[in-house]
Write an enzyme that holds these catalytic residues in place. Structure first.
Site, PDB file in Angstrom:
ATOM      1  CE  LYS A  14      -1.795   3.091 -10.999  1.00  9.51           C
ATOM      2  NZ  LYS A  14      -2.130   4.474 -10.649  1.00  9.51           N
ATOM      3  NE  ARG A  90       3.522   6.859 -11.250  1.00  8.41           N
ATOM      4  CZ  ARG A  90       3.263   6.148 -10.152  1.00  8.41           C
ATOM      5  NH1 ARG A  90       3.303   4.862 -10.154  1.00  8.41           N
ATOM      6  NH2 ARG A  90       2.958   6.753  -9.041  1.00  8.41           N
ATOM      7  NE  ARG A 129      -4.468   7.317  -2.022  1.00  7.71           N
ATOM      8  CZ  ARG A 129      -3.778   6.888  -3.074  1.00  7.71           C
ATOM      9  NH1 ARG A 129      -4.343   6.069  -3.950  1.00  7.71           N
ATOM     10  NH2 ARG A 129      -2.560   7.301  -3.287  1.00  7.71           N
ATOM     11  NE  ARG A 161       0.765   7.360  -0.956  1.00  8.69           N
ATOM     12  CZ  ARG A 161       0.667   6.835  -2.174  1.00  8.69           C
ATOM     13  NH1 ARG A 161       0.005   5.691  -2.359  1.00  8.69           N
ATOM     14  NH2 ARG A 161       1.208   7.423  -3.212  1.00  8.69           N
ATOM     15  NE  ARG A 172       0.792  11.160  -5.982  1.00  8.38           N
ATOM     16  CZ  ARG A 172      -0.091  10.530  -5.204  1.00  8.38           C
ATOM     17  NH1 ARG A 172      -0.687  11.162  -4.220  1.00  8.38           N
ATOM     18  NH2 ARG A 172      -0.380   9.268  -5.427  1.00  8.38           N
TER      19      ARG A 172
HETATM   20  P1  AMP Z   1       2.146   5.255  -6.046  1.00  8.04           P
HETATM   21  O1  AMP Z   1       2.045   4.545  -4.739  1.00  8.04           O
HETATM   22  O2  AMP Z   1       2.085   4.330  -7.227  1.00  8.04           O
HETATM   23  O3  AMP Z   1       1.206   6.425  -6.155  1.00  8.04           O
HETATM   24  O4  AMP Z   1       3.633   5.888  -6.101  1.00  8.04           O
HETATM   25  C1  AMP Z   1       4.043   6.856  -5.177  1.00  8.04           C
HETATM   26  C2  AMP Z   1       5.297   7.556  -5.665  1.00  8.04           C
HETATM   27  O5  AMP Z   1       6.352   6.627  -5.844  1.00  8.04           O
HETATM   28  C3  AMP Z   1       5.157   8.252  -7.003  1.00  8.04           C
HETATM   29  O6  AMP Z   1       4.583   9.549  -6.892  1.00  8.04           O
HETATM   30  C4  AMP Z   1       6.627   8.311  -7.444  1.00  8.04           C
HETATM   31  O7  AMP Z   1       7.337   9.324  -6.728  1.00  8.04           O
HETATM   32  C5  AMP Z   1       7.167   6.974  -6.962  1.00  8.04           C
HETATM   33  N1  AMP Z   1       7.026   5.923  -7.995  1.00  8.04           N
HETATM   34  C6  AMP Z   1       6.274   4.786  -7.920  1.00  8.04           C
HETATM   35  N2  AMP Z   1       6.393   4.041  -9.047  1.00  8.04           N
HETATM   36  C7  AMP Z   1       7.233   4.749  -9.853  1.00  8.04           C
HETATM   37  C8  AMP Z   1       7.736   4.536 -11.163  1.00  8.04           C
HETATM   38  N3  AMP Z   1       7.402   3.460 -11.892  1.00  8.04           N
HETATM   39  N4  AMP Z   1       8.572   5.477 -11.690  1.00  8.04           N
HETATM   40  C9  AMP Z   1       8.935   6.562 -10.981  1.00  8.04           C
HETATM   41  N5  AMP Z   1       8.487   6.838  -9.755  1.00  8.04           N
HETATM   42  C10 AMP Z   1       7.645   5.937  -9.179  1.00  8.04           C
END
Ligand code: AMP
Length: 219
Positions: A14, A90, A129, A161, A172
């Site tokens: 994404k 999400r 990654r 990360r 996740r």
């Molecule tokens: P990402 O970089 O999109 O994989 O997000 C990393 C982490 O940030 C996720 O595993 C969640 O802990 C938190 N996070 C990001 N966006 C959201 C969201 N819309 N709702 C809840 N948690 C989020």
């Protein structure tokens, strides 16, 4: 003006596709994950609230995320700037809050686009990654990161990360299946869902997305 939600499991591409689309459609990419990581780096109140959830691969509570929804889109509307949401919504309550807000603004979502990738492939990609400390772009090294490798976009330092470690990845994936997959039927019922096959090269996937946008006359 494009108003796009990108859906897909963690590691579905994404973020990387959003980078291409934002250039092509002169839009802003808003990654809530990047936004939260920035808040953690700045040690802000929001960062403190989010950190423990993120470290475990869990979702930051809806109340917190819906609370920052204004930050997420109102500014773009004010500036008449198209946007691509990467990682938001999400959960179904977040999606409802987003659609309600768009409704109040008198505008509609262009589409929710699912980048469809099988789970085993997602786990494989996330485990290899690496992310750039400076520009957040990512690169996959399935056979281990070569010594001295740096970010291909900006030359920045690469790191893994915390939530790209194996146990967290599996958590996740569970969180994705439980909370985020229901969004697929949510957007389908609202006739907003489109999907593309997320397997293939980066260029093949962006080609599929752009073809779809052309077909739907999204500009
Ligand atoms: P990402 O970089 O999109 O994989 O997000 C990393 C982490 O940030 C996720 O595993 C969640 O802990 C938190 N996070 C990001 N966006 C959201 C969201 N819309 N709702 C809840 N948690 C989020």
């Amino acid at each position: 003006m494009i108003r796009l939600v990108l859906l897909g499991g963690p590691g579905s591409g994404k973020g990387t596709q959003a980078d291409v689309l934002k250039e092509k459609y002169k839009a802003v990419k808003l990654s809530t994950g990047d936004l939260l990581r920035g808040e953690i780096r700045n040690d802000s109140e929001l960062g403190k609230q989010a950190k423990s959830f993120m470290d475990k691969g869990e979702l930051v509570p809806d109340s917190v995320m819906i609370g920052i929804l204004d930050k997420i889109t109102a500014d773009f509307e004010a500036k008449k700037q198209g946007y691509i949401l990467d990682g938001f919504p999400r959960t179904v309550p977040q999606a409802k809050a987003l659609l309600e807000m768009l409704d109040k603004q008198g505008v509609t979502l262009s589409m929710a686009l699912l980048i469809d990738v099988p789970e085993e492939e997602l786990v494989r990609r996330l485990s290899s990654r690496w992310t750039c400390k400076d520009c957040s772009s990512t690169v996959g090294y399935p056979d281990g990161k070569p010594e001295g490798a740096v970010c291909r976009q900006c030359g920045g330092e690469l790191y893994q990360r915390d939530d790209d470690k194996r146990e967290t990845i599996l958590n996740r994936m569970d969180v994705y299946k439980k909370n985020t997959q229901p969004l697929i039927s949510f957007f389908e019922e609202k006739a907003l869902l489109q999907q593309i096959d997320g397997l293939g090269t980066f260029e093949e996937i962006s080609g599929r997305i752009i073809d779809l946008f052309n077909k739907k006359e999204i500009k």
